[in-house]
Design a protein around this motif. Structure first.
Motif, mmCIF file in Angstrom:
data_model
loop_
_atom_site.group_PDB
_atom_site.id
_atom_site.type_symbol
_atom_site.label_atom_id
_atom_site.label_comp_id
_atom_site.label_asym_id
_atom_site.label_seq_id
_atom_site.Cartn_x
_atom_site.Cartn_y
_atom_site.Cartn_z
ATOM 1 N N LEU A 112 44.061 31.905 51.252
ATOM 2 C CA LEU A 112 45.576 31.898 50.809
ATOM 3 C C LEU A 112 45.944 31.848 49.112
ATOM 4 O O LEU A 112 46.919 32.192 48.859
ATOM 5 N N GLN A 113 44.720 31.419 48.467
ATOM 6 C CA GLN A 113 44.992 31.044 46.978
ATOM 7 C C GLN A 113 44.773 32.330 46.112
ATOM 8 O O GLN A 113 43.428 32.609 46.483
ATOM 9 N N PRO A 114 45.608 32.738 45.674
ATOM 10 C CA PRO A 114 45.171 34.005 44.634
ATOM 11 C C PRO A 114 44.023 33.739 43.421
ATOM 12 O O PRO A 114 43.673 32.365 43.256
ATOM 13 N N LEU A 115 43.245 34.814 43.381
ATOM 14 C CA LEU A 115 42.072 34.593 42.436
ATOM 15 C C LEU A 115 42.739 34.513 40.929
ATOM 16 O O LEU A 115 43.704 35.042 40.630
ATOM 17 N N ASN A 116 41.612 34.229 40.089
ATOM 18 C CA ASN A 116 41.886 34.305 38.511
ATOM 19 C C ASN A 116 40.897 35.172 37.949
ATOM 20 O O ASN A 116 39.890 35.154 38.277
ATOM 21 N N ASP A 117 41.594 36.066 37.133
ATOM 22 C CA ASP A 117 40.716 36.768 36.235
ATOM 23 C C ASP A 117 41.457 37.125 34.863
ATOM 24 O O ASP A 117 42.571 36.602 34.752
ATOM 25 N N ALA A 118 40.837 38.155 34.316
ATOM 26 C CA ALA A 118 41.708 38.516 32.650
ATOM 27 C C ALA A 118 42.923 38.947 32.972
ATOM 28 O O ALA A 118 43.771 39.109 32.138
#
Length: 318
Positions: A26-32
């Motif tokens: 349920l936790q969104p990802l991190n990216d640029a």
């Protein structure tokens, strides 16, 4: 643009559950192009422990167990995500030829391992389905640029299959979706993945969220989106060397395509997890003892935050 997302899942049981073990994606990802600014996971009744980990694809996992008897379970995930436009410089005609890429991934003994290759293989929810190969071949002519062909396939899936809420469930076989020509967003994603994998091309399943009404900018153009106000699903096609597709970071080489809405996602989509199919990234699943019959209620609210809101108030509920 900052988005506030609230995802509530509630189970009500006809008999007490005496023991439960659950896993949440349920936790969104991190990216640029997507930064997670805040996240909170609330579980009722409160578990004895809540453990956070990361799976092989870099997705956040939350594990929790309940040893006390309970007749209901409520899981509320609240996120604040800052998103930026993606794929604005995409040049589909400059993508590598699809058949050259498929040959590059073909198995040869002692050949160097290509991580994307595992997403060209069948998976539990996306088995090999012969009619899908012929369906994909209509778009994938020999030597055609991969991104160009994939976008045409996305457009055809959108046109040929009817989106109908509750027309399928997660146990509906892909073959049944193909025959009945209707489904929901996860079916559209599985269909597109299955068609391209039949040609030996890697496709990842993406779970996430999207705005009910997309931003007034390309590619969404402010229109109402299908599949909003719930968990959404789309795909990522492996297009290394394509101008406009990330060349570094966790999304390197992957082009997002949303067949449910017939578009290349811009800033209205929030990625939560990626995998082979729905089974790898199920928002909430588990094993319980007892419970009898149950009812499931799911609600998602995604909205644009007022930019003037202070950092202190990021996780205020709507």
């Amino acid at each position: 643009m900052r988005l506030h997302i609230e995802h509530l899942t509630r189970y009500d049981y006809s008999a007490p559950v005496s023991l439960a073990h659950h896993l949440a994606h349920l936790q969104p990802l991190n990216d640029a192009h997507q930064q997670l600014l805040a996240f909170d996971l609330s579980v009722e009744p409160a578990p004895g422990a809540l453990n956070v980990g990361t799976d092989a694809q870099g997705n956040a996992e939350h594990h929790f167990s309940l040893a006390q008897p309970h007749r209901s379970l409520s899981v509320r995930a609240t996120s604040v995500v800052q998103v930026q436009p993606r794929f604005t410089a995409l040049e589909t005609a400059a993508s590598p030829a699809w058949d050259t890429l498929a040959e590059r991934l073909r198995y040869v003994a002692r050949k160097a391992f290509e991580p994307a290759g595992e997403f060209a293989l069948p998976s539990p929810y996306v088995p090999r389905l012969a009619p899908l190969k012929d369906y994909a071949a209509e778009s994938f002519k020999p030597g055609r640029p991969l991104a160009e062909a994939a976008i045409e396939l996305m457009q055809r899936v959108h046109a040929d299959f009817e989106y109908r809420s509750r027309s399928t469930d997660i146990d509906t076989p892909l073959a049944a979706v193909w025959e009945q020509r209707r489904g929901v967003c996860q079916d559209f994603a599985h269909l597109m993945a299955g068609a391209m994998r039949m040609l030996g091309l890697p496709v990842r399943y993406v779970s996430g969220y999207l705005l009910t009404r997309a931003p007034d900018r390309e590619p969404e153009g402010g229109r109402l989106m299908t599949g909003a106000d719930a968990s959404h699903a789309w795909v990522q096609v492996w297009c290394p060397g394509t101008p406009g597709v990330p060349t570094s970071g966790p999304g390197a080489g992957w082009l997002c395509l949303d067949p449910t809405n017939d578009l290349v996602p811009g800033s209205g989509h929030v990625r939560v997890a990626v995998g082979r199919d729905f089974g790898d990234v199920t928002p909430l699943r588990g094993v319980i003892r007892g419970g009898g019959r149950h009812t499931l209620t799911v609600g998602v609210n995604t909205r644009v935050l007022d930019e003037a809101r202070s950092e202190r108030g990021l996780l205020e509920t709507s």
